[in-house]
Design an enzyme around this catalytic site. Sequence first.
Site, short mmCIF file in Angstrom:
data_model
loop_
_atom_site.label_atom_id
_atom_site.label_comp_id
_atom_site.label_asym_id
_atom_site.label_seq_id
_atom_site.Cartn_x
_atom_site.Cartn_y
_atom_site.Cartn_z
N HIS A 1 0.82 -1.21 0.00
CA HIS A 1 0.00 0.00 0.00
C HIS A 1 0.86 1.27 0.00
CE1 HIS A 1 1.06 0.75 4.21
NE2 HIS A 1 0.88 -0.54 4.40
N GLU B 1 -2.51 -7.22 7.22
CA GLU B 1 -1.21 -6.98 7.84
C GLU B 1 -0.85 -8.09 8.84
OE1 GLU B 1 1.82 -5.99 7.94
OE2 GLU B 1 1.44 -3.83 8.00
#
Length: 206
Positions: A12, A86
């Site tokens: 990201h 994550e």
Amino acid sequence: MPSFADIILIRHGESEANAAGRFACRSWDPALTATGRAQAQQLAHQWHNAPIRYLVTSPLLRAQETLAPLAQDHDLTPVILPDLAEVNLGQWDGKRLRDLEEAESPSFIAWRQDPDRNPPPGGESIRAVGQRVLNALAHFVEPRERHTLTIAATHADCIKGAVMLIMNAEGPMARRLVVPNAGHVVLRWYETGVWTMVFADPRVPS
């Protein structure tokens, strides 16, 4: 040539957590910064002519925002894959990296040396993260058409863990892998179930 599917794993863009030097996993879901949004727009420009068939993303906001311009450009709806989320940082979730470094706790020092054998307290090892990422991607590509291109938005340790498994690397090697915001790597999945890394695919613009 056997059937295959190419997957571009993208980290990201810069998030509010990155800018603040804080870990962000389960307890905090920060958005992209202005820099991160610019990186997302640049990715859309970079992959404008790519033959993308599918977009997949971590459920976290920073990953979804990173894919948003690309999704709009290609008129595609990203598929959310929870296993692209994550790494679970356990007790360190939400803490500042600088504070953990200054505390010099044995668990943090051990994690910095080998994040596979010494995961965060209550968290995941780096190779466990890589395994769930590859499992999720394999499940996604198996029933798809041959020779497809998928772009997946995820997180730095997810990419590191996947690469380490493909290369059969040990935990300390994670510290030799650098994944910048909006950085990417191309993985190729073959119908035989074998993953490889692709450094210069003529179908994929760099």
